[in-house]
Motif scaffolding. Sequence first.
Motif, PDB file in Angstrom:
ATOM      1  N   UNK A 153       0.818  -1.208   0.000  1.00 11.87           N
ATOM      2  CA  UNK A 153       0.000   0.000   0.000  1.00 11.87           C
ATOM      3  C   UNK A 153       0.853   1.259   0.000  1.00 11.87           C
ATOM      4  N   UNK A 154       2.059   1.150   0.597  1.00 12.77           N
ATOM      5  CA  UNK A 154       2.964   2.305   0.642  1.00 12.77           C
ATOM      6  C   UNK A 154       3.715   2.499  -0.665  1.00 12.77           C
ATOM      7  N   UNK A 155       3.559   1.547  -1.611  1.00 13.83           N
ATOM      8  CA  UNK A 155       4.130   1.762  -2.933  1.00 13.83           C
ATOM      9  C   UNK A 155       5.238   0.829  -3.348  1.00 13.83           C
ATOM     10  N   UNK A 156       5.579  -0.205  -2.530  1.00 10.94           N
ATOM     11  CA  UNK A 156       6.635  -1.139  -2.945  1.00 10.94           C
ATOM     12  C   UNK A 156       6.115  -2.015  -4.078  1.00 10.94           C
ATOM     13  N   UNK A 157       6.767  -1.937  -5.211  1.00 13.41           N
ATOM     14  CA  UNK A 157       6.307  -2.659  -6.406  1.00 13.41           C
ATOM     15  C   UNK A 157       6.432  -4.162  -6.230  1.00 13.41           C
ATOM     16  N   UNK A 158       7.511  -4.611  -5.594  1.00 12.02           N
ATOM     17  CA  UNK A 158       7.726  -6.042  -5.430  1.00 12.02           C
ATOM     18  C   UNK A 158       6.740  -6.633  -4.421  1.00 12.02           C
ATOM     19  N   UNK A 159       6.498  -5.946  -3.309  1.00 12.58           N
ATOM     20  CA  UNK A 159       5.513  -6.433  -2.338  1.00 12.58           C
ATOM     21  C   UNK A 159       4.127  -6.506  -2.969  1.00 12.58           C
ATOM     22  N   UNK A 160       3.790  -5.532  -3.807  1.00 11.91           N
ATOM     23  CA  UNK A 160       2.501  -5.558  -4.503  1.00 11.91           C
ATOM     24  C   UNK A 160       2.387  -6.796  -5.378  1.00 11.91           C
ATOM     25  N   UNK A 161       3.467  -7.102  -6.073  1.00 14.79           N
ATOM     26  CA  UNK A 161       3.444  -8.270  -6.955  1.00 14.79           C
ATOM     27  C   UNK A 161       3.369  -9.558  -6.159  1.00 14.79           C
ATOM     28  N   UNK A 162       4.045  -9.613  -4.992  1.00 10.49           N
ATOM     29  CA  UNK A 162       3.945 -10.797  -4.134  1.00 10.49           C
ATOM     30  C   UNK A 162       2.492 -11.076  -3.773  1.00 10.49           C
ATOM     31  N   UNK A 163       1.788 -10.034  -3.330  1.00  5.79           N
ATOM     32  CA  UNK A 163       0.400 -10.211  -2.922  1.00  5.79           C
ATOM     33  C   UNK A 163      -0.480 -10.597  -4.094  1.00  5.79           C
ATOM     34  N   UNK A 164      -0.244  -9.975  -5.249  1.00  2.39           N
ATOM     35  CA  UNK A 164      -1.061 -10.282  -6.422  1.00  2.39           C
ATOM     36  C   UNK A 164      -0.901 -11.744  -6.820  1.00  2.39           C
ATOM     37  N   UNK A 165       0.329 -12.207  -6.877  1.00  2.00           N
ATOM     38  CA  UNK A 165       0.579 -13.584  -7.298  1.00  2.00           C
ATOM     39  C   UNK A 165       0.061 -14.563  -6.253  1.00  2.00           C
ATOM     40  N   UNK A 166       0.300 -14.248  -4.967  1.00  2.47           N
ATOM     41  CA  UNK A 166      -0.182 -15.141  -3.916  1.00  2.47           C
ATOM     42  C   UNK A 166      -1.704 -15.249  -3.939  1.00  2.47           C
ATOM     43  N   UNK A 167      -2.393 -14.129  -4.086  1.00  4.72           N
ATOM     44  CA  UNK A 167      -3.855 -14.173  -4.098  1.00  4.72           C
ATOM     45  C   UNK A 167      -4.361 -14.944  -5.309  1.00  4.72           C
TER      46      UNK A 167
END
Length: 747
Positions: A56-70
Amino acid sequence: MPQSQQSQSLCELCTTILDRRFSAGEVSDSSLPVHISHVTGTTARPDLDFIRQSALAGCRLCSEMLRVHSTKVCNGYDGTTRESDAEEALEAVSSKFPRISINAVFEEGDEETRFPHYLLIYTHTIVEDEDEGETEDESDSLGLKSRDAITASGFGRFQDKEPELDTDTFLQTLFEILRSEYLPQSLFPEMITKYGSHTTFSDSSWTQCTSWLDHCTTSHDSCNRQLFPAKSLPKRLIDVGDENHPPFLCLSEKLLPSTEYVTLSHCWGHSKVITLTSSTNPIFSKSIPILDLSQTFQDAIIVTRRLSSKYGIKHLWVDSLCILQDSKEEWLEEAPRMAAVYGNCWCNLAATGGGGLSTRPAGMFSRRNPEFIKPIQISMPASENIEYTIVDAERWTDFVKNSPLNRRAWVCQERLLSPRILHFSIDEIFWECSSGRASETFPRGEPAVDMTDSGANETLVRAQTEVSDDKNTLNSWLDVVETFARCNLTYTSDKLFAIAGLAQHFQSKFGGVDYMAGLWRMGLERQLLWRVEGLGVTKRSKIYRAPSWCWSSIDGPIWSNWAQEDSEILMEVLGANVALEGTDPFGNVSSGLLRLRGRILKGEVASDVHYFPGLRLLLDESLDGIAYHPDEDLESESSNETELFCMPVSITHMENGSDTDDREGIEDEIEVRRDIIDDKEVEVRTFLQGLVLRPSHATHGQYRRIGTFMTVVPNEIETIMQRKLPHLAETEYEAFNGHDQYTVSIV
């Protein structure tokens, strides 16, 4: 990399993980090891809430982790499709897997950049240590060090050698970290504005689709080659009309034979939708009420109208709108023609995102965060500002192959036979044809990094145009069988019907070889060694569908290609046949008989051996190094008999490093010998495989297949091959050659 593409921001955690201080020579002894050959790793262990806040704070890699995991959770970590949206999926991840480990994996000897080769990210559960009162990773306690921990579906299943321990599941994702300068520059669009679209319905998305279509239809010979000898149109097609004219159903006999059409692959879902029936047929022939259709069908009509305006293709085929749904006679007539329907279409439109499932976004189009279709590109000070691209190494598997749509068995042949496909996925549109794959993220070709999908299944079916190489054609069929067997069927009785179109196509490539409920008479010995994939995920059909020696008698995933082309066959097929229920050679069967001649060894199931479940062969000395792969759970078997009969089928000498090395049951500790092959000294492994049988008690020498066995222990292979075997009782065989060869039959 184009100058217009900016490096993207990372949080402190991701920056730290990728920093050079965690290089191969400086890894802490307390870090969790990643057991992959020639690498060492370092691990950070946040929880998923931390990753979510970082995203949510803008980390691109963390966003992708959540997207792929979900996405993985939506696709089903236990092999089922979950009807959940991204938020529900994240909640499911957080509750079942509260901790996440991020392993930065370094290649040994990478002294130039000290930058990790890839990230292994997995979620796991926490259990209490009864003695210490401390927490530990349950995945560790159940054997993370096993090389069988990571499965192709993205989830690991652990089974300890002690049968009383439960099976646990963990979720893993792999990101490949590639130096951008080593990637083809054509992978990256010239302008970042191409990534500005907030929906797959946008003009920019459609422009990309037409770019793929233009290139494929004008440049790809294999995609434009007619798959079936005589092109025939489906019985009915939908004329999609335009903004001023409603769609209507037309009989193909009134159209020119050269009429082009597109098809739709979709999930039926659970909501009641309008379909073609005897009562709606007269109405649809005049006008199809478009607003009464499902959102997916409405979107398919919109896409086809776009195709009509550019390419003049205005006809669409949808199963439930073009086949009478209240006529069994018409279904039986049309089902064998499914292969031609998809094989002769101009393009297949696939609702790959799962539109139609109750809690998935309705329809084929979806809104998205434009950031999610930008390649993750970073520049790290610790690596002297070298540019890197981070790619989900299971990207194609996550968003296409394991999507709810492509887990449908009927869709398997739709996908493999279509000349080209537009996959309308969750966040972007993917492209697939026999010449390649692409996406809105990588519009000129997907990076070849998916370790869980070879791509052979998708390209070989159409690419094979000659009957010149039966071995390659058979290998292609076995790949298709593995893909098909992992798919789901609403009615398991449809199993043979759902692959009949592909079988019909392959028979033409084999030159008319007999087909027997999923197996071919040519090379039958190899095909008999199919085996189930994992414990507890397969069962034999309760309603008779095929003889026990056919993989089609099993519900669940299988591995079909265990014996190699150059394996030494140890037995002889004397005869094989199946009795058809009807006249369709690719349809259901009522019985089948296989007659074999070979060595027969007695054995018993054992739990106190090297493998679990294991098999002890009963000779004058017990052989315990035998891996037993039952066709279904031991508890599921109806018989209480412990005595089994084993027939060796093949012995294979496999050079180290071949693809089969990675399959379950071939362990690192196998003894190897060194041989000279092509004037080079190489390490060679040897393994012996065979069938595990149980008497049917119907007649003398008749058995049912209940599994397979394999041993890789050299002295046991030698014993099985050379030791004089105890004689069988007269009721246990049909004929005996007086030496060591028994004739038996399998039903």
